[in-house]
Design a protein around this motif. Structure first.
Motif, short mmCIF file in Angstrom:
data_model
loop_
_atom_site.label_atom_id
_atom_site.label_comp_id
_atom_site.label_asym_id
_atom_site.label_seq_id
_atom_site.Cartn_x
_atom_site.Cartn_y
_atom_site.Cartn_z
N GLY A 115 4.62 -17.78 -10.59
CA GLY A 115 4.32 -16.51 -9.95
C GLY A 115 4.24 -15.37 -10.94
N ASN A 116 4.41 -15.68 -12.23
CA ASN A 116 4.28 -14.67 -13.28
C ASN A 116 4.09 -15.37 -14.62
N GLN A 134 0.63 -18.75 -7.89
CA GLN A 134 0.89 -18.47 -6.48
C GLN A 134 0.96 -16.97 -6.23
N GLY A 135 0.41 -16.56 -5.11
CA GLY A 135 0.53 -15.17 -4.68
C GLY A 135 1.53 -15.06 -3.55
N ALA A 144 6.48 -16.31 -6.23
CA ALA A 144 5.80 -15.05 -6.54
C ALA A 144 6.34 -13.93 -5.67
N ARG A 146 4.31 -10.92 -5.93
CA ARG A 146 3.14 -10.03 -6.00
C ARG A 146 1.91 -10.77 -5.50
N THR A 151 -1.17 -11.98 -9.77
CA THR A 151 -0.58 -13.12 -10.49
C THR A 151 -1.61 -14.02 -11.15
#
Length: 327
Positions: A115-116, A134-135, A144, A146, A151
């Protein structure tokens, strides 16, 4: 050639590996047979091995993937992936180096969710062949916090050429096309495949998703796995998440303390615990309601779904769902 092209898929769409028994062998095999990549989600080791073997057999010569939730993964799950001939394994919520090494030694490519950028770099350092960006729009458990629009480019940059798939907010072919244009190697869809005839989600669960007006990001269903998750509302969220979608602070604190349970309790214990859950007692596992369970479980368990609920309005065969996602 990216990982999906190497598998010989005719469409760059992956069915999300929804765990807890909701992904049947019939669902995964139907997606794979139609040219996408079907995925068996994690369940107790015996059921997982049987379902993965069945899916591979039903899919014929088409590839089938497996999705493993890191806190609940055991050596038996890894052995089952090797024995069944899984074409790809996805790890969610972590990058376990020893399991990645074991799978790669068996020539099974491995992807890890991220996620980052930091999560992406850790996964690649642990030996992952690629990543899933993943969002926060995604249903189920979230690494995530965000949107995918944020992302995906961050994970793509951190990937430094390694293939990146994208998950979160995928409802139709236009979404897939947009993600491919943004640099993703493929798209992962969950809620669209949850709402299929082959999905083992409880019929009441499916109807709740179809009728929902919103989703919430909560930590209410975190006993043993205190990771934020996206669900549609039901009786327990209406009671315990009215003031704060994440849930009461005391419940979240208890869930954090209960994290070691995921490594101590067998996955098979989730079902009996779910049956004992009550609306009036805010102690909820990540287990979800499956077909055949008592209808009351729908109002006292997690109803995972993504923000695509606003754009999905029917239950269709898995092959039809894939066709609607194909650019």
């Amino acid at each position: 050639m990216n990982v999906l092209e190497a598998l010989g898929l005719s469409t760059p769409v992956v069915q999300a590996g929804m765990g807890g028994g909701v992904t049947s062998a019939e669902l995964a095999a139907a997606v794979s047979a139609a040219g996408g990549l079907g995925t068996i989600g994690l369940s107790d080791p015996r059921s997982f091995a049987a379902e993965l073997h069945r899916a591979v057999k039903l899919a014929g010569r088409r590839p089938v993937a497996a999705n493993l939730l890191v806190p609940f993964t055991r050596r038996a799950h890894i052995d089952a992936c090797v024995a069944a001939g899984a074409a790809l394994v996805v790890f969610h919520d972590g990058a376990p180096g020893r399991w990645i090494a074991a799978l790669r030694a068996a020539r099974i490519p491995v992807l890890c969710s991220a996620g980052n950028a930091a999560q992406a770099r850790r996964a690649l350092a642990a030996g992952a062949d690629g990543l899933i960006a993943q969002g926060v729009e995604a249903g189920g458990h979230l690494v995530a916090d965000r949107p995918l629009a944020v992302t995906l480019p961050e994970v793509l940059e951190a990937a430094d050429g390694a293939p990146v798939l994208a998950a979160g907010g995928v409802a139709d072919a236009a979404d897939v096309r947009a993600l491919l244009s943004a640099g993703a190697a493929g798209a992962i869809a969950g809620t669209r495949f949850l709402l299929t005839e082959e999905s083992r989600a409880h019929p009441g669960y499916k109807q709740k998703v179809l009728g929902a007006q919103r989703t919430i990001r909560t930590m209410l269903f975190g006993m043993g796995w205190p990771l934020a998750h996206r669900v549609v509302p039901n009786a327990v969220t209406e009671r315990w998440c009215a003031r704060n979608e994440l849930g009461p602070q005391t419940v979240r604190a208890f869930n954090r303390m209960s994290a070691p349970l995921s490594r101590l309790l067998p996955v098979s214990a989730q079902g009996p615990i779910l049956a004992a859950q009550r609306v009036t007692v805010p102690l909820y596992t990540p287990a979800l309601p499956l077909a055949g369970m008592h209808p009351g479980t729908v109002d006292r368990s997690a109803l995972y779904a993504g923000e695509t609920i606003h754009r999905i309005h029917d239950i269709v065969p898995a092959a039809e769902a894939l066709a609607r996602l194909t650019p």
